[in-house]
Design an enzyme around this catalytic site. Structure first.
Site, PDB file in Angstrom:
ATOM      1  N   HIS A   1       0.937  -1.278   0.020  1.00  0.00           N
ATOM      2  CA  HIS A   1      -0.154  -0.113   0.025  1.00  0.00           C
ATOM      3  C   HIS A   1       0.946   1.270   0.153  1.00  0.00           C
ATOM      4  O   HIS A   1       1.869   1.300   0.661  1.00  0.00           O
ATOM      5  CB  HIS A   1      -0.716   0.020   1.213  1.00  0.00           C
ATOM      6  CG  HIS A   1      -2.152   0.893   0.989  1.00  0.00           C
ATOM      7  ND1 HIS A   1      -1.763   2.120   1.502  1.00  0.00           N
ATOM      8  CD2 HIS A   1      -3.453   0.608   0.700  1.00  0.00           C
ATOM      9  CE1 HIS A   1      -3.408   2.896   1.096  1.00  0.00           C
ATOM     10  NE2 HIS A   1      -4.039   2.085   0.757  1.00  0.00           N
ATOM     11  N   HIS A   2       0.560   2.063  -0.822  1.00  0.00           N
ATOM     12  CA  HIS A   2       1.179   3.484  -0.878  1.00  0.00           C
ATOM     13  C   HIS A   2       1.676   4.372   0.331  1.00  0.00           C
ATOM     14  O   HIS A   2       2.519   5.192   0.500  1.00  0.00           O
ATOM     15  CB  HIS A   2       0.837   4.320  -1.860  1.00  0.00           C
ATOM     16  CG  HIS A   2       1.487   5.035  -2.794  1.00  0.00           C
ATOM     17  ND1 HIS A   2       2.715   5.742  -2.265  1.00  0.00           N
ATOM     18  CD2 HIS A   2       1.761   5.100  -4.241  1.00  0.00           C
ATOM     19  CE1 HIS A   2       3.543   6.221  -3.302  1.00  0.00           C
ATOM     20  NE2 HIS A   2       2.823   6.065  -4.393  1.00  0.00           N
ATOM     21  N   SER A   3       0.699   4.101   1.267  1.00  0.00           N
ATOM     22  CA  SER A   3       0.560   4.731   2.585  1.00  0.00           C
ATOM     23  C   SER A   3       2.185   4.275   3.382  1.00  0.00           C
ATOM     24  O   SER A   3       2.682   5.051   4.304  1.00  0.00           O
ATOM     25  CB  SER A   3      -0.436   4.579   3.149  1.00  0.00           C
ATOM     26  OG  SER A   3      -0.739   3.214   3.774  1.00  0.00           O
TER      27      SER A   3
ATOM     28  N   ASN B 205       6.076   9.231   2.749  1.00  0.00           N
ATOM     29  CA  ASN B 205       5.937   9.858   1.225  1.00  0.00           C
ATOM     30  C   ASN B 205       6.222  11.385   1.301  1.00  0.00           C
ATOM     31  O   ASN B 205       5.420  12.137   1.955  1.00  0.00           O
ATOM     32  CB  ASN B 205       4.237   9.649   0.885  1.00  0.00           C
ATOM     33  CG  ASN B 205       3.913   8.113   0.801  1.00  0.00           C
ATOM     34  OD1 ASN B 205       3.865   7.792  -0.530  1.00  0.00           O
ATOM     35  ND2 ASN B 205       3.640   7.456   1.775  1.00  0.00           N
TER      36      ASN B 205
END
Length: 502
Positions: free
Chosen positions: A166-168, A353
């Protein structure tokens, strides 16, 4: 899966969880260690229209023993307490998301399907299998990553490993650096991979009027270029949008299944063009992408006829196709720091991020001279290098979240993505061949899904190869392999043009 079904499934993915403490020793940890807030930038990746998941496909030259590979994962990615690979993400009553340490059960993360080694069309099977992974969300009751080991021989590899993250958890640079920190050089198994870093020119100590004038002029250029980039981003949010083309996805494309295809080309060919034109690798691959998209669209507008070979121009006038290119704003990540983090539980850096972005307009046209594609890409990229646009984009999004909340920030992001066409990324990989947990790697193919674009273009260098990865919505782009052919053909034409002028 329909857009409505995808929307419902993703909207149910993130919900409050009740978690128990892992053990008595965990109870002694401070609240900061036990409940670490998820950063605002990472929090955005849980919104329904931006619920992004990173896919990393790794080809192995050997069949993979799942027990050995799981042991390597356990000793690296999930070993240290700083790792988001060993955290669940919990939403509290106030709607905030916190990272909570948990004990990782690899049986809930590593999947090894029983495959027929003598199956027909193994490459097509692998492509379909990975495409099906984009149908489902990752279970929020566990750390947000999964690993699939596919022991099937394809044209390029004897087995594959597919990470679904997951990009989180982190952006592309931090995730790739962490995975590279798990690898070692094949030529020297005790050494970490070598990544190409941009060299910094030594500062000159000459102080004269020309030096002062040059500094003032450079400061003006930085200010002006930043102003132009900020104005352009604002215009895209407000009203400026790409025209509808066969590459433009319909509303709801972010909830549909994606297909991932790749093509490996020679990195030496890219470097040949780079050196001849005094450009960068990024300049060349952007130029190649522009040529390929022009070639592909010309065919689509010509009802499938490849007009690029007959010089028949089927392209409408004034085609506007814009790509969002993520830009790392924290400096180059060093994989050695990640390796130290996995060796020492108290040191290291955390995944995060921290990306800004630039908006790059592709100059879609049929050029008589293939080198014009690279010339245009270089001129635009050179200007954007002298701009604080990516930093302004990141900081402005954080300020919007702070003062107006996530709903406003997400609404603005949705307008940006709704008005552009392509997501473009270029990741520099190891300079030499590497192995992961003892398995030699033949190629690396990353991509992402969950954003409202029908086309994602990723370029990943590795040793003497460049892997081009397409993530597409099949309803919009039903022939992604043809687009891969166009990219390969465009690089060949640009290379031949370089050679012919020497």
């Amino acid at each position: 899966m329909s857009s409505t079904e995808g929307l419902k499934s993703r909207s149910k993915a993130l919900k409050p969880l009740v978690t128990a403490r892992i053990s008595k020793s965990e109870e002694k940890k401070s609240m900061m260690e036990e409940f670490e807030p998820l950063s605002p930038a990472s929090r955005l990746y849980h919104e329904r229209s931006n619920n992004c998941v990173i896919i990393v496909i790794i080809g192995s030259k050997m069949k993979i023993d799942p027990i050995v590979f799981k042991a390597g994962i356990e000793k690296s990615l999930v070993k240290h307490s700083n790792s988001r690979f060993s955290c669940i993400q919990v939403m509290d009553k106030g709607g905030n998301i916190n990272l909570v340490q948990t004990k990782v059960d690899l049986e809930n993360h590593v999947y090894v399907p029983d495959l027929d080694p003598n199956m027909d069309s193994p490459d097509q099977f692998v492509e379909d299998y990975i495409s099906n992974l984009s149908k489902t969300s990752i279970d929020m009751s566990k750390p947000l990553w999964e690993l699939y080991i596919l022991n099937v021989k394809t044209a390029e590899a004897d087995a594959l490993v597919v990470f679904k993250i997951h990009h989180s958890i982190g952006d592309g640079l931090s995730i790739s650096s962490l995975l590279f920190a798990c690898a070692r050089k094949i030529s020297d198994p005790d050494q970490l991979p070598t990544l190409p870093f941009q060299k910094i020119s030594p500062k000159k100590s000459q102080f004269n009027w020309w030096w002062i004038f040059a500094k003032i002029w450079m400061a003006f250029l930085w200010f002006w270029n930043t102003f132009v980039d900020v104005w352009m981003s604002t215009a895209v949010i407000m009203y400026l949008k790409d025209v509808h083309t066969p590459l433009k996805g319909a509303p709801g494309v972010e909830f549909r299944q994606k297909r991932f295809v790749h093509r490996t080309v020679s990195l030496d060919d890219v470097k040949l063009v780079k050196n001849s034109m005094n450009a960068t690798i990024n300049d060349v691959i952007v130029g190649v992408s522009t040529a390929a998209l022009s070639r592909y669209l010309n065919r689509r507008y010509g009802d499938g006829e490849d007009g690029t070979d007959t010089k028949i121009n089927n392209l409408p006038k004034n085609i506007r196709i814009t790509a969002s290119i993520p830009v790392n704003i924290r400096g180059t990540a060093e994989i050695r720091k990640f390796a130290e983090m996995m060796e020492n539980d108290e040191t290291g850096i955390k995944l995060s991020n921290r990306n800004g972005y630039v908006l790059f307009p592709f100059d879609i046209a049929l050029q008589d001279n293939p080198l014009d594609y690279v010339h245009h890409a270089k001129s635009v990229i050179d200007r954007k290098k002298q701009s604080f646009g990516p930093i302004c984009a990141f900081l402005s999004s954080m300020l919007i979240i702070k003062f107006f909340g996530y709903k406003v920030a997400v609404a603005l992001f949705e307008r940006v993505f709704a008005h552009i066409t392509v997501i473009f990324s270029n990741v520099a990989g190891p300079l030499e061949e590497i192995s992961m947990f003892g398995y030699p790697i033949t190629y690396i193919a990353p991509s992402v899904y969950g954003h409202p674009e029908a086309l994602t273009l990723h370029f990943q260098s590795y040793a003497n190869k460049m892997t081009v990865v397409l993530g597409v919505d099949e309803e919009t782009i039903p022939d992604p392999h043809q687009l891969c052919d166009d990219i390969e053909k465009s690089l060949k034409l640009i290379k031949e043009a370089v050679i012919s002028r020497q």
